[in-house]
Design a protein around this motif. Structure first.
Motif, PDB file in Angstrom:
ATOM      1  N   ILE A   1       0.873  -1.157   0.000  1.00 15.41           N
ATOM      2  CA  ILE A   1       0.000   0.000   0.000  1.00 15.41           C
ATOM      3  C   ILE A   1       0.918   1.218   0.000  1.00 15.41           C
ATOM      4  O   ILE A   1       2.152   1.076   0.056  1.00 15.41           O
ATOM      5  N   TYR A   2       0.347   2.409  -0.051  1.00 16.34           N
ATOM      6  CA  TYR A   2       1.193   3.592  -0.180  1.00 16.34           C
ATOM      7  C   TYR A   2       0.646   4.744   0.666  1.00 16.34           C
ATOM      8  O   TYR A   2      -0.551   4.807   0.959  1.00 16.34           O
ATOM      9  N   LEU A   3       1.554   5.634   1.027  1.00 14.18           N
ATOM     10  CA  LEU A   3       1.194   6.891   1.669  1.00 14.18           C
ATOM     11  C   LEU A   3       1.473   8.012   0.681  1.00 14.18           C
ATOM     12  O   LEU A   3       2.540   8.052   0.065  1.00 14.18           O
ATOM     13  N   SER A   4       0.524   8.908   0.540  1.00 10.61           N
ATOM     14  CA  SER A   4       0.661  10.036  -0.373  1.00 10.61           C
ATOM     15  C   SER A   4       0.364  11.322   0.385  1.00 10.61           C
ATOM     16  O   SER A   4      -0.529  11.354   1.247  1.00 10.61           O
TER      17      SER A   4
ATOM     18  N   ASP B   1      -2.854  10.881   2.589  1.00 10.71           N
ATOM     19  CA  ASP B   1      -3.819   9.900   2.103  1.00 10.71           C
ATOM     20  C   ASP B   1      -3.186   8.512   2.147  1.00 10.71           C
ATOM     21  O   ASP B   1      -1.967   8.373   2.050  1.00 10.71           O
ATOM     22  N   VAL B   2      -4.028   7.497   2.272  1.00 10.74           N
ATOM     23  CA  VAL B   2      -3.560   6.122   2.137  1.00 10.74           C
ATOM     24  C   VAL B   2      -4.055   5.604   0.791  1.00 10.74           C
ATOM     25  O   VAL B   2      -5.216   5.788   0.429  1.00 10.74           O
ATOM     26  N   VAL B   3      -3.146   4.985   0.032  1.00  7.11           N
ATOM     27  CA  VAL B   3      -3.459   4.517  -1.319  1.00  7.11           C
ATOM     28  C   VAL B   3      -3.376   2.999  -1.349  1.00  7.11           C
ATOM     29  O   VAL B   3      -2.385   2.411  -0.906  1.00  7.11           O
ATOM     30  N   ILE B   4      -4.410   2.375  -1.895  1.00  2.00           N
ATOM     31  CA  ILE B   4      -4.476   0.915  -1.956  1.00  2.00           C
ATOM     32  C   ILE B   4      -4.705   0.481  -3.405  1.00  2.00           C
ATOM     33  O   ILE B   4      -5.576   1.043  -4.079  1.00  2.00           O
ATOM     34  N   PRO B   5      -3.930  -0.481  -3.898  1.00  2.00           N
ATOM     35  CA  PRO B   5      -4.199  -1.010  -5.241  1.00  2.00           C
ATOM     36  C   PRO B   5      -5.641  -1.508  -5.330  1.00  2.00           C
ATOM     37  O   PRO B   5      -6.141  -2.130  -4.387  1.00  2.00           O
ATOM     38  N   LYS B   6      -6.280  -1.252  -6.437  1.00  3.19           N
ATOM     39  CA  LYS B   6      -7.693  -1.630  -6.585  1.00  3.19           C
ATOM     40  C   LYS B   6      -7.895  -3.119  -6.346  1.00  3.19           C
ATOM     41  O   LYS B   6      -8.893  -3.532  -5.746  1.00  3.19           O
TER      42      LYS B   6
ATOM     43  N   ALA C   1      -1.558   4.727 -12.182  1.00  7.33           N
ATOM     44  CA  ALA C   1      -0.194   4.250 -11.924  1.00  7.33           C
ATOM     45  C   ALA C   1       0.284   4.756 -10.571  1.00  7.33           C
ATOM     46  O   ALA C   1      -0.295   5.690  -9.994  1.00  7.33           O
ATOM     47  N   VAL C   2       1.354   4.158 -10.084  1.00  2.44           N
ATOM     48  CA  VAL C   2       1.942   4.559  -8.805  1.00  2.44           C
ATOM     49  C   VAL C   2       2.552   5.946  -8.927  1.00  2.44           C
ATOM     50  O   VAL C   2       3.273   6.242  -9.884  1.00  2.44           O
ATOM     51  N   GLY C   3       2.278   6.806  -7.962  1.00  6.63           N
ATOM     52  CA  GLY C   3       2.854   8.147  -7.954  1.00  6.63           C
ATOM     53  C   GLY C   3       4.328   8.106  -7.604  1.00  6.63           C
ATOM     54  O   GLY C   3       4.762   7.297  -6.766  1.00  6.63           O
ATOM     55  N   THR C   4       5.108   8.975  -8.218  1.00  9.71           N
ATOM     56  CA  THR C   4       6.560   8.964  -8.004  1.00  9.71           C
ATOM     57  C   THR C   4       6.945   9.337  -6.570  1.00  9.71           C
ATOM     58  O   THR C   4       8.005   8.942  -6.092  1.00  9.71           O
ATOM     59  N   GLU C   5       6.090  10.099  -5.890  1.00  9.36           N
ATOM     60  CA  GLU C   5       6.416  10.548  -4.544  1.00  9.36           C
ATOM     61  C   GLU C   5       5.748   9.700  -3.460  1.00  9.36           C
ATOM     62  O   GLU C   5       5.917   9.991  -2.270  1.00  9.36           O
ATOM     63  N   TRP C   6       5.007   8.689  -3.847  1.00  9.98           N
ATOM     64  CA  TRP C   6       4.348   7.854  -2.852  1.00  9.98           C
ATOM     65  C   TRP C   6       5.368   7.048  -2.053  1.00  9.98           C
ATOM     66  O   TRP C   6       6.425   6.668  -2.567  1.00  9.98           O
TER      67      TRP C   6
ATOM     68  N   LEU D   1       3.778  10.026  10.399  1.00 12.58           N
ATOM     69  CA  LEU D   1       3.629   8.667   9.894  1.00 12.58           C
ATOM     70  C   LEU D   1       4.571   8.395   8.729  1.00 12.58           C
ATOM     71  O   LEU D   1       5.112   7.290   8.608  1.00 12.58           O
ATOM     72  N   LEU D   2       4.797   9.376   7.888  1.00 11.05           N
ATOM     73  CA  LEU D   2       5.701   9.187   6.756  1.00 11.05           C
ATOM     74  C   LEU D   2       7.088   8.781   7.220  1.00 11.05           C
ATOM     75  O   LEU D   2       7.721   7.895   6.623  1.00 11.05           O
TER      76      LEU D   2
END
Length: 215
Positions: free
Chosen positions: A46-49, A56-61, A124-129, A210-211
């Motif tokens: 998963i990712y933090l943005s 935000d928390v980012v989760i693959p669909k 797509a995945v963000g470069t800064e995530w 958290l980051l």
């Protein structure tokens, strides 16, 4: 002279409030809540943005719980979904930092208010995530946490704010809870990580708390 001294005294007292808030925030953000279970089963990403302030928390669909996914707007090209939580008035009336007003900030931080979940879709995945590896049980708990944040109608449907997204790739949904300086967009993500057993802060109102645990 007495009036000046009294005014200065009250000014210093008033100044102590944000300073104390900042110091306590930094202290509690530095305290790490480690994983509740062994990490040998880590297998999902998963990712933090962040936009520099809001996390935000980012989760693959493909890793979203079907119950959560079916209630969201998405297309076949959308591969990642981010979730952010915050004050409704601030979200809707402050699309950019240039729209920020003192009254909006004051209301968000100190007055009880309704909240929204901001859901954004990416191809797509963000470069800064920032990538965070999680186990299947941790991922499921995080899905449940997000799912339970939505406010629903009597028939169980999410409440979508029509035509209130910033673009064609994002939407706002009614959510539970009230925003304040103690319960911020960033602390919402942190609580989700904590309740899911993922490494988190004891408490943090800022994104970097958290980051820094996952960089």
């Amino acid at each position: 002279m007495k009036i000046i001294k009294k005014a200065l005294k009250w000014f210093l007292y008033f100044l102590l409030i944000p300073i104390s808030y900042l110091l306590v925030s930094l202290l509690l953000a530095s305290i790490t809540i480690n994983r509740k279970s062994a990490t040998s089963g880590e297998e999902k990403s998963i990712y933090l943005s962040t936009n520099g302030v809001h996390l935000d928390v980012v989760i693959p669909k493909e890793n979203l719980d079907p119950l959560l996914l079916k209630e969201l707007k998405y297309t076949d090209t959308d591969q990642y979904v981010s979730f952010g939580w915050g004050d409704e008035n601030f979200y809707v009336n402050t699309p950019t930092w240039g729209d920020l007003t003192f009254s909006n900030a004051l209301r968000a931080l100190f007055l009880k208010s309704s909240t929204l979940l901001h859901v954004t879709r990416y191809s797509a995945v963000g470069t800064e995530w920032v990538e965070v590896k999680v186990s299947a049980p941790e991922l499921q708990k995080l899905n449940t946490y997000i799912h339970q944040t939505f406010t629903r109608t009597t028939n169980g449907s999410n409440i979508l704010l029509k035509n209130e997204g910033y673009s064609s790739l994002d939407d706002f949904y009614k959510s539970k809870g009230s925003y304040s300086c103690f319960s911020t967009c960033n602390s919402w993500v942190n609580v989700g990580f904590k309740e899911s057993g993922i490494k988190s802060c004891l408490w943090t109102p800022f994104d970097f708390g958290l980051l820094n645990k996952h960089k």
